[in-house]
Scaffold this motif. Structure first.
Motif, short mmCIF file in Angstrom:
data_model
loop_
_atom_site.label_atom_id
_atom_site.label_comp_id
_atom_site.label_asym_id
_atom_site.label_seq_id
_atom_site.Cartn_x
_atom_site.Cartn_y
_atom_site.Cartn_z
N TYR A 61 74.86 6.83 -56.92
CA TYR A 61 73.27 6.49 -56.86
C TYR A 61 73.20 5.50 -55.19
O TYR A 61 74.63 5.59 -54.79
CB TYR A 61 72.94 4.97 -57.33
CG TYR A 61 72.49 5.37 -59.08
CD1 TYR A 61 73.54 5.75 -60.03
CD2 TYR A 61 71.62 5.29 -59.85
CE1 TYR A 61 73.49 5.51 -61.65
CE2 TYR A 61 70.70 5.42 -61.10
CZ TYR A 61 71.97 5.39 -62.13
OH TYR A 61 71.68 6.14 -63.09
N ARG A 62 71.71 5.31 -54.51
CA ARG A 62 72.08 5.23 -53.05
C ARG A 62 71.00 4.59 -53.27
O ARG A 62 70.40 4.53 -53.64
CB ARG A 62 72.03 6.24 -52.31
CG ARG A 62 71.09 7.13 -52.91
CD ARG A 62 71.04 8.40 -51.69
NE ARG A 62 69.85 9.59 -51.31
CZ ARG A 62 69.81 10.71 -50.78
NH1 ARG A 62 70.39 11.07 -50.74
NH2 ARG A 62 68.23 11.50 -51.57
N GLN A 63 71.25 3.38 -52.02
CA GLN A 63 69.99 2.44 -51.24
C GLN A 63 69.55 2.64 -50.79
O GLN A 63 70.67 1.86 -49.43
CB GLN A 63 70.13 1.34 -52.29
CG GLN A 63 68.56 0.24 -51.62
CD GLN A 63 68.95 -0.86 -52.63
OE1 GLN A 63 70.33 -1.73 -53.36
NE2 GLN A 63 67.95 -1.71 -53.50
N GLN A 104 63.98 1.34 -53.24
CA GLN A 104 64.22 1.29 -54.28
C GLN A 104 65.84 1.96 -53.77
O GLN A 104 66.15 3.94 -54.14
CB GLN A 104 63.82 1.18 -55.85
CG GLN A 104 62.49 0.67 -55.28
CD GLN A 104 61.66 0.59 -57.09
OE1 GLN A 104 62.27 1.73 -57.05
NE2 GLN A 104 61.33 -0.40 -57.56
N ARG A 105 67.15 1.65 -55.42
CA ARG A 105 68.27 2.11 -56.11
C ARG A 105 68.20 3.40 -56.02
O ARG A 105 67.08 2.82 -57.65
CB ARG A 105 69.15 1.36 -56.38
CG ARG A 105 70.45 2.19 -56.12
CD ARG A 105 71.60 1.12 -57.00
NE ARG A 105 72.01 0.12 -56.20
CZ ARG A 105 72.60 -0.79 -57.06
NH1 ARG A 105 73.53 -1.07 -57.07
NH2 ARG A 105 73.49 -2.06 -55.47
N GLU A 106 68.24 4.98 -56.30
CA GLU A 106 67.81 5.99 -57.06
C GLU A 106 69.11 6.92 -57.61
O GLU A 106 69.88 6.56 -56.53
CB GLU A 106 67.01 6.60 -56.12
CG GLU A 106 67.77 7.24 -54.65
CD GLU A 106 66.61 8.16 -53.69
OE1 GLU A 106 65.67 8.57 -53.60
OE2 GLU A 106 67.62 8.73 -52.50
N LEU A 107 68.99 7.18 -58.78
CA LEU A 107 70.02 7.94 -58.65
C LEU A 107 70.46 9.61 -57.80
O LEU A 107 68.98 9.89 -57.81
CB LEU A 107 70.04 8.56 -60.21
CG LEU A 107 70.19 9.69 -60.75
CD1 LEU A 107 71.55 9.38 -60.92
CD2 LEU A 107 69.99 10.88 -61.67
N VAL A 108 71.29 10.17 -57.22
CA VAL A 108 71.62 10.98 -56.69
C VAL A 108 72.61 11.89 -57.65
O VAL A 108 71.11 13.39 -57.06
CB VAL A 108 73.10 10.33 -55.86
CG1 VAL A 108 73.23 11.68 -54.96
CG2 VAL A 108 72.64 9.56 -55.05
N ALA A 109 72.72 11.81 -58.49
CA ALA A 109 73.90 12.24 -59.49
C ALA A 109 74.03 11.86 -60.32
O ALA A 109 74.90 10.63 -60.80
CB ALA A 109 74.85 14.19 -58.49
N SER A 110 74.81 12.90 -61.36
CA SER A 110 75.79 12.17 -63.11
C SER A 110 76.04 13.25 -63.34
O SER A 110 76.09 14.65 -63.59
CB SER A 110 74.67 11.32 -63.61
OG SER A 110 73.45 12.30 -64.68
#
Length: 124
Positions: free
Chosen positions: A37-39, A44-50
């Motif tokens: 995740y990145r902020q 807001q904190r957001e999903l980058v990859a999973s």
């Protein structure tokens, strides 16, 4: 003691590359999905990859084709290869692990655990 240690952040010029690592250690019974995740400041904190423990990946539209997530299950480590970096990728990057740990009596607790974050700055 459970730890999730991120590394690999830094300053890079636009178009450059960085590789982030996230190593989980401690009394881990099972490591399920791991994610980055990145902020950015004021955002807001957001999903980058999973990535699941089976290797299924998911990416934010903004990073598709540029970032690649992978993991080494034997080392309990996830990686994020970031190529063609843009100034808008500048943020603190956090690793999150969905894991279970023993709590005694043959029982386990499953929860999300976060790393401390690593700064990525893309600037000329």
């Amino acid at each position: 003691q459970l730890q999730l240690v991120e590394s690999g952040g830094g300053l890079v010029q636009p178009g450059g590359s960085l590789r982030l690592s996230c190593a989980a250690s401690g009394s881990i019974f099972r490591l399920y999905a791991m994610g980055w995740y990145r902020q950015a400041p004021g955002m807001q904190r957001e999903l980058v990859a999973s990535i699941t423990d089976g290797g299924t990946t998911n990416y934010a539209d903004s990073v598709k084709g540029r970032f690649t997530i992978s993991r080494d299950n034997a080392q309990n480590t996830a990686y994020l290869q970031m190529d063609s970096l843009k100034p808008e990728d500048t943020a603190v990057y956090y690793c999150k692990a969905d894991l279970s740990t023993p709590v005694g009596g043959g029982y386990y607790s499953r929860y999300d655990y976060w790393g401390q974050g690593t700064q990525v700055t893309v600037s000329s």
